[in-house]
Design a protein around this motif. Structure first.
Motif, PDB file in Angstrom:
ATOM      1  N   ILE A   1      22.811   5.501 -40.226  1.00  0.00           N
ATOM      2  CA  ILE A   1      22.617   6.303 -41.433  1.00  0.00           C
ATOM      3  C   ILE A   1      23.903   6.253 -42.250  1.00  0.00           C
ATOM      4  O   ILE A   1      24.992   6.284 -41.696  1.00  0.00           O
ATOM      5  CB  ILE A   1      22.247   7.761 -41.078  1.00  0.00           C
ATOM      6  CG1 ILE A   1      20.933   7.770 -40.310  1.00  0.00           C
ATOM      7  CG2 ILE A   1      22.177   8.619 -42.313  1.00  0.00           C
ATOM      8  CD1 ILE A   1      20.466   9.130 -39.883  1.00  0.00           C
ATOM      9  N   GLU A   2      23.781   6.160 -43.565  1.00  0.00           N
ATOM     10  CA  GLU A   2      24.963   6.047 -44.411  1.00  0.00           C
ATOM     11  C   GLU A   2      25.436   7.388 -44.939  1.00  0.00           C
ATOM     12  O   GLU A   2      25.967   7.481 -46.043  1.00  0.00           O
ATOM     13  CB  GLU A   2      24.698   5.057 -45.545  1.00  0.00           C
ATOM     14  CG  GLU A   2      24.543   3.642 -45.018  1.00  0.00           C
ATOM     15  CD  GLU A   2      24.619   2.588 -46.098  1.00  0.00           C
ATOM     16  OE1 GLU A   2      24.603   2.933 -47.284  1.00  0.00           O
ATOM     17  OE2 GLU A   2      24.702   1.408 -45.732  1.00  0.00           O
ATOM     18  N   ASP A   3      25.256   8.416 -44.173  1.00  0.00           N
ATOM     19  CA  ASP A   3      25.752   9.746 -44.506  1.00  0.00           C
ATOM     20  C   ASP A   3      26.605  10.235 -43.342  1.00  0.00           C
ATOM     21  O   ASP A   3      26.439   9.798 -42.209  1.00  0.00           O
ATOM     22  CB  ASP A   3      24.607  10.735 -44.715  1.00  0.00           C
ATOM     23  CG  ASP A   3      23.830  10.478 -45.989  1.00  0.00           C
ATOM     24  OD1 ASP A   3      24.425   9.966 -46.955  1.00  0.00           O
ATOM     25  OD2 ASP A   3      22.631  10.790 -46.028  1.00  0.00           O
ATOM     26  N   ALA A   4      27.510  11.133 -43.655  1.00  0.00           N
ATOM     27  CA  ALA A   4      28.329  11.754 -42.614  1.00  0.00           C
ATOM     28  C   ALA A   4      28.239  13.262 -42.803  1.00  0.00           C
ATOM     29  O   ALA A   4      27.946  13.745 -43.897  1.00  0.00           O
ATOM     30  CB  ALA A   4      29.783  11.296 -42.727  1.00  0.00           C
TER      31      ALA A   4
ATOM     32  N   PHE B   1      28.616   8.127 -46.874  1.00  0.00           N
ATOM     33  CA  PHE B   1      29.644   7.333 -46.214  1.00  0.00           C
ATOM     34  C   PHE B   1      29.017   5.987 -45.863  1.00  0.00           C
ATOM     35  O   PHE B   1      28.650   5.721 -44.728  1.00  0.00           O
ATOM     36  CB  PHE B   1      30.167   8.066 -44.980  1.00  0.00           C
ATOM     37  CG  PHE B   1      31.359   7.413 -44.318  1.00  0.00           C
ATOM     38  CD1 PHE B   1      32.351   6.783 -45.064  1.00  0.00           C
ATOM     39  CD2 PHE B   1      31.487   7.438 -42.948  1.00  0.00           C
ATOM     40  CE1 PHE B   1      33.450   6.191 -44.444  1.00  0.00           C
ATOM     41  CE2 PHE B   1      32.584   6.850 -42.315  1.00  0.00           C
ATOM     42  CZ  PHE B   1      33.564   6.225 -43.075  1.00  0.00           C
ATOM     43  N   PRO B   2      28.850   5.118 -46.886  1.00  0.00           N
ATOM     44  CA  PRO B   2      28.133   3.856 -46.679  1.00  0.00           C
ATOM     45  C   PRO B   2      28.910   2.858 -45.828  1.00  0.00           C
ATOM     46  O   PRO B   2      30.134   2.941 -45.703  1.00  0.00           O
ATOM     47  CB  PRO B   2      27.931   3.327 -48.095  1.00  0.00           C
ATOM     48  CG  PRO B   2      28.982   3.972 -48.907  1.00  0.00           C
ATOM     49  CD  PRO B   2      29.293   5.290 -48.252  1.00  0.00           C
ATOM     50  N   HIS B   3      28.181   1.912 -45.276  1.00  0.00           N
ATOM     51  CA  HIS B   3      28.799   0.829 -44.503  1.00  0.00           C
ATOM     52  C   HIS B   3      29.867   0.157 -45.362  1.00  0.00           C
ATOM     53  O   HIS B   3      29.659  -0.082 -46.543  1.00  0.00           O
ATOM     54  CB  HIS B   3      27.749  -0.202 -44.075  1.00  0.00           C
ATOM     55  CG  HIS B   3      26.808   0.313 -43.043  1.00  0.00           C
ATOM     56  ND1 HIS B   3      27.044   0.191 -41.698  1.00  0.00           N
ATOM     57  CD2 HIS B   3      25.640   0.981 -43.161  1.00  0.00           C
ATOM     58  CE1 HIS B   3      26.056   0.742 -41.032  1.00  0.00           C
ATOM     59  NE2 HIS B   3      25.194   1.241 -41.899  1.00  0.00           N
ATOM     60  N   GLY B   4      31.008  -0.136 -44.765  1.00  0.00           N
ATOM     61  CA  GLY B   4      32.108  -0.783 -45.479  1.00  0.00           C
ATOM     62  C   GLY B   4      33.038   0.190 -46.161  1.00  0.00           C
ATOM     63  O   GLY B   4      34.077  -0.209 -46.692  1.00  0.00           O
ATOM     64  N   ALA B   5      32.710   1.486 -46.171  1.00  0.00           N
ATOM     65  CA  ALA B   5      33.557   2.487 -46.816  1.00  0.00           C
ATOM     66  C   ALA B   5      34.702   2.901 -45.889  1.00  0.00           C
ATOM     67  O   ALA B   5      34.638   2.712 -44.673  1.00  0.00           O
ATOM     68  CB  ALA B   5      32.734   3.715 -47.203  1.00  0.00           C
TER      69      ALA B   5
ATOM     70  N   VAL C   1      39.402   6.034 -41.533  1.00  0.00           N
ATOM     71  CA  VAL C   1      38.282   5.654 -40.681  1.00  0.00           C
ATOM     72  C   VAL C   1      37.436   4.676 -41.485  1.00  0.00           C
ATOM     73  O   VAL C   1      37.022   4.990 -42.603  1.00  0.00           O
ATOM     74  CB  VAL C   1      37.425   6.881 -40.285  1.00  0.00           C
ATOM     75  CG1 VAL C   1      36.231   6.457 -39.447  1.00  0.00           C
ATOM     76  CG2 VAL C   1      38.270   7.920 -39.575  1.00  0.00           C
ATOM     77  N   ARG C   2      37.188   3.512 -40.934  1.00  0.00           N
ATOM     78  CA  ARG C   2      36.419   2.477 -41.619  1.00  0.00           C
ATOM     79  C   ARG C   2      35.033   2.407 -41.009  1.00  0.00           C
ATOM     80  O   ARG C   2      34.881   2.352 -39.790  1.00  0.00           O
ATOM     81  CB  ARG C   2      37.125   1.127 -41.448  1.00  0.00           C
ATOM     82  CG  ARG C   2      36.409  -0.023 -42.061  1.00  0.00           C
ATOM     83  CD  ARG C   2      36.879  -0.250 -43.453  1.00  0.00           C
ATOM     84  NE  ARG C   2      36.328  -1.533 -43.898  1.00  0.00           N
ATOM     85  CZ  ARG C   2      36.248  -1.868 -45.129  1.00  0.00           C
ATOM     86  NH1 ARG C   2      36.701  -1.072 -46.053  1.00  0.00           N
ATOM     87  NH2 ARG C   2      35.746  -3.006 -45.479  1.00  0.00           N
ATOM     88  N   TRP C   3      33.992   2.441 -41.853  1.00  0.00           N
ATOM     89  CA  TRP C   3      32.611   2.369 -41.399  1.00  0.00           C
ATOM     90  C   TRP C   3      32.191   0.905 -41.475  1.00  0.00           C
ATOM     91  O   TRP C   3      31.842   0.383 -42.517  1.00  0.00           O
ATOM     92  CB  TRP C   3      31.736   3.240 -42.274  1.00  0.00           C
ATOM     93  CG  TRP C   3      30.284   3.320 -41.951  1.00  0.00           C
ATOM     94  CD1 TRP C   3      29.262   3.056 -42.803  1.00  0.00           C
ATOM     95  CD2 TRP C   3      29.672   3.715 -40.721  1.00  0.00           C
ATOM     96  NE1 TRP C   3      28.056   3.260 -42.184  1.00  0.00           N
ATOM     97  CE2 TRP C   3      28.266   3.665 -40.896  1.00  0.00           C
ATOM     98  CE3 TRP C   3      30.158   4.097 -39.476  1.00  0.00           C
ATOM     99  CZ2 TRP C   3      27.368   3.977 -39.890  1.00  0.00           C
ATOM    100  CZ3 TRP C   3      29.266   4.409 -38.474  1.00  0.00           C
ATOM    101  CH2 TRP C   3      27.889   4.353 -38.676  1.00  0.00           C
ATOM    102  N   SER C   4      32.294   0.229 -40.340  1.00  0.00           N
ATOM    103  CA  SER C   4      31.984  -1.200 -40.274  1.00  0.00           C
ATOM    104  C   SER C   4      30.580  -1.418 -39.760  1.00  0.00           C
ATOM    105  O   SER C   4      30.131  -0.730 -38.841  1.00  0.00           O
ATOM    106  CB  SER C   4      32.958  -1.908 -39.336  1.00  0.00           C
ATOM    107  OG  SER C   4      34.267  -1.815 -39.830  1.00  0.00           O
ATOM    108  N   PRO C   5      29.872  -2.377 -40.351  1.00  0.00           N
ATOM    109  CA  PRO C   5      28.531  -2.695 -39.855  1.00  0.00           C
ATOM    110  C   PRO C   5      28.591  -3.193 -38.411  1.00  0.00           C
ATOM    111  O   PRO C   5      29.592  -3.768 -37.995  1.00  0.00           O
ATOM    112  CB  PRO C   5      28.009  -3.775 -40.781  1.00  0.00           C
ATOM    113  CG  PRO C   5      29.096  -4.074 -41.746  1.00  0.00           C
ATOM    114  CD  PRO C   5      30.279  -3.215 -41.451  1.00  0.00           C
TER     115      PRO C   5
END
Length: 130
Positions: free
Chosen positions: A9-12, A58-62, A124-128
């Protein structure tokens, strides 16, 4: 700040325990999620309202940037506070190098005669998934 991220999910979700709001950096944009600021950890019994959980994109890659108030309360010799929003737009390091870059930039901003308190910066990096 307590952060929860659900895989896929692209939310935090976050609970702000009296800290400054985080920044989300993604594809050249910088946003500051609006989170209610609660009381510091361990002092919940002093609050009249329950702790609230806030949600933000908090999308992927953000990259999520978290810091203590030592960064925002850094002062130049003339008393001006460190303008985090403005400085973030000028800095362009990798997420790994961003904490050190911000710290060094805030030291330069404070200069001789300025005030600089203890600072903690975390990215913090949100990596796929690979």
């Amino acid at each position: 700040m307590i952060i929860g991220i659900e895989t896929g999910i692209e939310d935090a979700q976050a609970i702000n325990c009296g800290h400054i709001s985080p920044y989300v950096m993604h594809e050249g944009t910088i946003t500051k999620p609006s989170l209610d600021s609660g009381v510091p950890l361990g002092l919940a019994e002093l609050a009249s309202e329950p702790t609230t959980v806030g949600w933000f994109r908090f999308p992927h890659g953000a990259t999520l940037l978290l810091s203590t108030d030592g960064l925002t309360e850094t002062r130049a010799p003339d008393g001006t506070f460190y303008p985090v929003d403005e400085r973030l737009k000028k800095l362009d390091p990798s997420p790994t190098d961003l904490p050190q870059a911000l710290f060094e930039d805030s030291l330069a901003f404070a200069g001789q005669g300025g005030r600089h308190d203890d600072v903690a910066v975390l990215t913090v990096r949100w990596s796929p998934a690979r």
